[in-house]
Design a protein around this motif. Structure first.
Motif, short mmCIF file in Angstrom:
data_model
loop_
_atom_site.label_atom_id
_atom_site.label_comp_id
_atom_site.label_asym_id
_atom_site.label_seq_id
_atom_site.Cartn_x
_atom_site.Cartn_y
_atom_site.Cartn_z
N UNK A 153 -26.32 -102.15 -68.04
CA UNK A 153 -25.29 -102.30 -69.07
C UNK A 153 -24.38 -103.50 -68.80
N UNK A 154 -24.70 -104.29 -67.78
CA UNK A 154 -23.85 -105.42 -67.42
C UNK A 154 -23.59 -106.36 -68.58
N UNK A 155 -24.61 -106.71 -69.34
CA UNK A 155 -24.45 -107.64 -70.45
C UNK A 155 -23.52 -107.06 -71.51
N UNK A 156 -23.56 -105.73 -71.69
CA UNK A 156 -22.69 -105.08 -72.68
C UNK A 156 -21.22 -105.22 -72.27
N UNK A 157 -20.93 -104.89 -71.01
CA UNK A 157 -19.55 -105.01 -70.52
C UNK A 157 -19.07 -106.45 -70.55
N UNK A 158 -19.97 -107.37 -70.24
CA UNK A 158 -19.60 -108.78 -70.24
C UNK A 158 -19.22 -109.24 -71.64
N UNK A 159 -20.00 -108.86 -72.64
CA UNK A 159 -19.70 -109.24 -74.02
C UNK A 159 -18.41 -108.58 -74.52
N UNK A 160 -18.17 -107.34 -74.08
CA UNK A 160 -16.93 -106.66 -74.46
C UNK A 160 -15.71 -107.44 -73.95
N UNK A 161 -15.80 -107.93 -72.71
CA UNK A 161 -14.69 -108.70 -72.13
C UNK A 161 -14.49 -110.02 -72.88
N UNK A 162 -15.59 -110.67 -73.25
CA UNK A 162 -15.47 -111.91 -74.01
C UNK A 162 -14.79 -111.67 -75.35
#
Length: 370
Positions: free
Chosen positions: A312-321
């Motif tokens: 889920x790393x990419x999901x959390x990363x996009x949420x932060x962006x």
């Protein structure tokens, strides 16, 4: 090895990896068998990987510019915004794309054509180049050089050249003023941005983006059985706020949008641009907002770190962006624009002094701990 480097090494080796160490081009080469075709296959795999990351970022920009920006601003100002085309007005993205791309490209008679034509490409391309070293989680990273943070600062700064080219080449006094304002603003805020970023380097002991993310996976403190990670936004919130403000100025968002102030200089450096050229500059602005969000997420918010499995790393990363993007639109609706003299004074007399003070204090604290 110094105490700082030792601490960084321990953090990197003891942290649970947030993504595979295999970079995306290598993974694509393995999955498609392109790695068996020598250098040509490796180049093709790298091109495919870059196209995937670029498509992801351009898709986010396409959603943010025509639709999300309007809906967020409307929510803050108690208006309705787009709601006629598709569910919640989402098809305004298609309508705007057709409308803008079908317009006639009007070029000023006395424009400097080489610079006029290249400026939109420079503005958008410099942002896309920055995403090459960003670890997005879930195995999505194009490259991880040892000078990753320096690289991303360097390529993002190329946008200033594009803005100056656009202002000068348009043969319009308002465009020229906008270009000059842009370069003055970027010089004033690029230095505090880089200096504040260097305080993170002191903590992590490296410029490598993947290692900076790994160093933030250590536990800072445990409260009621909940582990608080060593995100540098929590370790040094003062640096986080400084970087956030400097980033808002760097991407030209309120209250620092003087290079394109419509009440003073029409639209600044982009006044004479239309059709596909305007689309490229408009996309470039939002790409730089997302790149700024990606840098903030990487060096202050643990990158792709978040609850749940590493996939889920990419999901959390996009949420932060997107959280950083939301902050830019919030400021756009709530904070008035500062004058150009106030903007320069804030940069040189405020953020610059505070960023060097933060750097010295960080070095002293890390030296004492080490």
């Amino acid at each position: 090895m110094s105490g700082v480097q030792t601490a960084a090494a321990v953090a990197a080796t003891s942290a649970v990896p947030l993504q595979d160490t295999v970079l995306l081009p290598e993974r694509i080469g393995e999955l498609t068998g392109l790695d068996g075709f020598g250098l040509g296959g490796e180049l093709l795999a790298a091109f495919i990987a870059a196209a995937l990351v670029g498509t992801l970022m351009l898709t986010m920009t396409g959603v943010a510019g025509p639709w999300a920006k309007r809906k967020i601003t409307a929510a803050f100002t108690d208006r309705i915004a787009v709601n006629r085309l598709g569910p919640a007005g989402i098809l305004i993205i298609v309508a705007d794309a057709v409308r803008l791309l079908s317009k006639e490209l009007v070029v000023p008679e006395n424009a400097d054509r080489p610079a006029y034509d290249l400026a939109p490409i420079v503005v958008a391309g410099s942002a896309l180049l920055g995403f090459a070293v960003i670890p997005m989680g879930s195995g999505i990273q194009l490259a991880d050089p040892e000078v990753g943070l320096a690289y991303v600062f360097a390529v993002s700064g190329i946008a200033s050249l594009g803005l100056v080219m656009a202002g000068y080449a348009s043969s319009n006094k308002y465009s020229l003023i906008g270009g000059l304002r842009a370069v003055a603003q970027n010089i004033a805020y690029e230095i505090p941005l880089v200096v504040t970023g260097m305080s993170v380097v002191i903590f992590a002991g490296t410029l490598q983006m993947g290692e900076i993310v790994a160093a933030q996976h250590e536990t800072l403190v445990e409260i009621a059985g909940i582990s608080i990670p060593t995100w540098y936004a929590l370790v040094n919130p003062f640096a986080f706020v400084l970087f956030l403000v400097a980033n808002f100025a760097e991407v030209g968002r309120n209250p620092f949008d003087t290079p394109e102030a419509p009440t003073e200089i029409v639209a600044g450096y982009q006044t004479e641009y239309s059709s596909v050229y305007f689309v490229l500059i408009y996309l470039g602005e939002f790409l730089h907002i997302f790149l700024g969000g990606a840098i903030i997420a990487t060096i202050f918010l643990g990158g792709p770190a978040g609850p749940g499995p590493a996939a889920l790393g990419i999901v959390w990363f996009l949420i932060k962006i997107w959280a950083v993007f939301l902050a830019t639109q919030w400021l756009r609706s709530a904070v008035p624009r500062v004058r150009i003299d106030q903007l320069i004074e804030i940069g040189w007399k405020g953020l610059l002094v505070l960023s060097f003070a933060n750097l010295i204090l960080t070095a002293a604290v890390v030296g004492l701990i080490a």
